[in-house]
Design an enzyme around this catalytic site. Structure first.
Site, short mmCIF file in Angstrom:
data_model
loop_
_atom_site.label_atom_id
_atom_site.label_comp_id
_atom_site.label_asym_id
_atom_site.label_seq_id
_atom_site.Cartn_x
_atom_site.Cartn_y
_atom_site.Cartn_z
N GLY A 111 -6.58 -5.25 -1.19
CA GLY A 111 -5.48 -5.19 -2.15
C GLY A 111 -5.35 -6.52 -2.85
O GLY A 111 -5.68 -7.57 -2.29
N ALA A 113 -2.56 -8.63 -5.21
CA ALA A 113 -1.22 -8.72 -5.81
C ALA A 113 -1.11 -10.02 -6.59
O ALA A 113 -2.07 -10.77 -6.73
CB ALA A 113 -0.16 -8.64 -4.72
N SER A 114 0.08 -10.30 -7.10
CA SER A 114 0.25 -11.44 -8.00
C SER A 114 0.22 -12.78 -7.27
O SER A 114 -0.19 -13.78 -7.84
CB SER A 114 1.57 -11.30 -8.75
OG SER A 114 2.62 -11.02 -7.86
N ALA A 116 -1.06 -13.15 -3.83
CA ALA A 116 -2.20 -13.26 -2.90
C ALA A 116 -3.02 -11.99 -2.95
O ALA A 116 -2.62 -11.00 -3.56
CB ALA A 116 -1.69 -13.51 -1.48
N GLN A 117 -4.19 -12.05 -2.32
CA GLN A 117 -4.99 -10.85 -2.14
C GLN A 117 -5.51 -10.82 -0.71
O GLN A 117 -5.60 -11.85 -0.03
CB GLN A 117 -6.11 -10.76 -3.15
CG GLN A 117 -7.16 -11.83 -3.12
CD GLN A 117 -8.09 -11.73 -4.35
OE1 GLN A 117 -7.63 -11.67 -5.49
NE2 GLN A 117 -9.39 -11.70 -4.10
N VAL A 118 -5.84 -9.61 -0.26
CA VAL A 118 -6.17 -9.38 1.15
C VAL A 118 -7.61 -8.90 1.27
O VAL A 118 -8.04 -7.99 0.55
CB VAL A 118 -5.21 -8.34 1.76
CG1 VAL A 118 -5.57 -8.06 3.21
CG2 VAL A 118 -3.77 -8.82 1.67
N LYS A 132 -5.34 -12.99 4.43
CA LYS A 132 -4.52 -13.00 3.22
C LYS A 132 -4.64 -14.37 2.57
O LYS A 132 -4.31 -15.39 3.18
CB LYS A 132 -3.06 -12.70 3.59
CG LYS A 132 -2.11 -12.57 2.41
CD LYS A 132 -0.71 -12.18 2.91
CE LYS A 132 0.27 -12.02 1.76
NZ LYS A 132 1.62 -11.63 2.26
N ASP A 266 11.29 -4.54 2.96
CA ASP A 266 10.53 -3.72 2.00
C ASP A 266 9.72 -2.67 2.76
O ASP A 266 8.48 -2.69 2.73
CB ASP A 266 9.62 -4.63 1.17
CG ASP A 266 9.04 -3.90 -0.04
OD1 ASP A 266 9.61 -2.86 -0.44
OD2 ASP A 266 8.02 -4.37 -0.58
#
Length: 530
Positions: A111, A113-114, A116-118, A132, A266
């Site tokens: 994944g 995202a803005s 970080a990425q995994v 991460k 969340d």
């Protein structure tokens, strides 16, 4: 910093400002900012603004409900950074080559995202993990963009969103939350605290944290396979009972909120997985906290809804929040009364708690009451819980599960002792005050007999009623003037006072004319303002 680097930074700052200005002009920001327009602007401005928008969607205490609901739809997936940059960030964080820790890192991210990425990876010791990695330079980019947004706020016309909320305050709050999310050591601490609070819950797991490989820019944790909590097809094929999953999920979430005061802020389906019969909570970058007092007051508010006791709800709201300005308790009482008219005849089990929380938050916002940050996160979390239940087991009722959890925990813990002790203290204080009632009544009667009784009244009237009273008093005063002029002029006309006009004393004529002018003024104004 030399002049060349300063010029480079200044040029980047200026070019980004031009880019932002072009996007704002494209969407016609000077004509107002609707919820949809705000979402489109943030998407056009890029990943950092998408993240800011996602954080903003959690702040139903600051932004109107319609804006929060629209910002939830922001796309979370962004273009991944090159794999070479991923390795570079890891090596900068560790101070040595990435291959000294990892046997392999998959180039394709799980994944992106803005912030970080995994990536899936394998440690030298053979364990399957997830790494991460924070985007390179994201802190500097977001700091710059927040500064530019403070400048852009001045372009927003006052008769729009700017008129409803202090946008500079919102930006400062967003920057604070974003800084917390960019510190992976804080997320690691969240994982450890969550695991400790739930270590005795047999059906709950937390991914193992590899603290020795975790820094502020890199986080390494156990790889979690299994199924997403809303993956009905695979869950059923593997013999899972969806009702059992839904019941345990809600039961545990209520435990997090009402017993621990520390909950996942969340809990959307992507952050909850089912593995080997257990619920696994992941991604703990954003957690909510509630003090014991907050939890007690929330319980009082829910009890007030159940008993349709508006005063009880009002007391809980006033105790929970802080007024921004002078409180208008009469308006708050009326707003809660209107809200309860919708739920007054409903059974507690029929109430949509997430919707009720959102509507109660709107009432607080309309009355300029600031709520604890944890409460706004709870409202969002409950909405996610309702969504998960509706997807996997719509026949289950979240309120009934929550009621069973609260009732059970009340007798299992020492809370009943605290309640009994608290009730005993209240009874003692009430009895103690009751002994003073006869003497107080005697003082009141004695003061009344001596003519010293005073009654203080505070009247709250609407603007329309206040205007009507002012107008009524003004007309009465003018009527008295007319009456006085007519009587005095008539008396003067019976005398032989000089000078005279048309055989009548001039002062009397002047009095009649003034009375006529006042009457005509009132008559004309009545038809104009009708």
């Amino acid at each position: 910093m030399n002049s060349e680097s300063r010029n480079s930074e200044s040029g980047g700052y200026g070019s980004r400002l031009k880019e932002m200005t072009a996007v704002l002009k494209k969407h016609g920001i000077t004509r107002g900012v609707t919820p949809e327009k705000l979402r489109l602007i943030l998407e056009d401005l890029g990943p950092t603004y998408i993240k800011l928008g996602q954080i903003m969607s959690l702040h139903s205490d600051i932004l109107p409900k319609k804006y929060c609901e629209e910002l939830i739809h922001l796309h979370s997936e962004v273009t991944p950074m090159p794999f070479e940059q991923v390795k570079e960030v890891i090596e900068e964080a560790y101070g040595f080559g990435w291959d000294e820790v990892f046997a392999d890192i998959e180039e394709e991210p799980l994944g992106s995202a803005s912030i970080a990425q995994v990536h899936r990876a394998v440690l030298k010791s053979g364990e399957q993990v997830v790494v991460k990695v924070q985007r390179k330079g994201i802190y500097e980019i977001m700091a710059r963009d927040i500064g530019l947004l403070h400048k852009a706020v001045k372009l927003v016309p006052s008769a729009t969103l700017k008129d409803m909320v202090d946008l500079d305050m919102v930006l400062d709050e967003l920057w604070m939350v974003a800084q917390e999310e960019m510190n992976f050591l804080a997320e690691a601490a969240n994982m450890e605290e969550f695991a400790k609070k739930n270590q005795e819950i047999v059906f709950v797991e937390t991914p193992r944290l590899y603290r020795e490989y975790t820094t502020s820019h890199v986080l390494v944790m156990e790889y979690i396979d299994g199924f997403a909590v809303d993956d009905k097809k695979n869950l059923l094929e593997n013999g899972y009972d969806l009702n059992e999953i839904g019941t345990k999920l809600v039961d545990h979430y209520i435990k997090q909120v009402m017993e621990d005061g520390y909950f996942h802020a969340d809990p959307h389906p992507g952050n909850v997985r089912i593995r080997k019969g257990k619920i696994v909570w992941i991604d703990m970058g954003m957690m909510g906290r509630l003090t014991e007092r907050d939890r007690e007051l929330i319980g009082n508010a829910i009890q007030g809804v159940a008993f349709n006791d508006i005063g009880m709800i009002q007391e809980a709201v006033l105790a929970l929040g802080d007024f921004r300005g002078k409180p208008d308790q009469s308006r708050l009482y009326d707003d809660i009364t209107n809200l309860m008219a919708k739920y007054g005849t409903a059974e507690m089990g029929e109430i949509d708690v997430a919707e009720l929380m959102q509507e109660l938050m709107e009432v607080m916002k309309e009355n300029r009451i600031s709520m604890p940050h944890g409460l706004t996160m709870l409202a969002r979390g409950l909405t996610n819980m309702e969504g998960v239940l509706a997807e996997i087991c719509p026949e289950l009722n979240m309120v009934e599960i929550a009621a069973a959890r609260i009732k059970g925990s009340f007798f299992e813990s020492d809370r009943w002792k605290k309640e009994l002790k608290s009730d005993g203290k209240r009874l003692y204080r009430s009895l103690n005050k009751a002994f003073d009632i006869p003497s107080l009544l005697a003082d009141i009667l004695q003061g009344h007999m001596k003519g010293q009784t005073k009654v203080n009244l505070e009247l709250h009237v609407s603007k329309d009623l206040a205007w009507l009273l002012r107008r009524l008093i003004r007309n009465i005063v003018m009527g008295l003037w007319v009456m006085a002029l007519l009587i005095s002029s008539s008396i003067i006309c019976t005398t032989n006072m000089r000078p005279k006009l048309w055989g009548i004393p001039a002062v009397g004529v002047l009095g009649y004319l003034l009375a006529f002018v006042i009457v005509m003024y009132i008559f004309i104004k009545h038809f104009i303002s009708k």
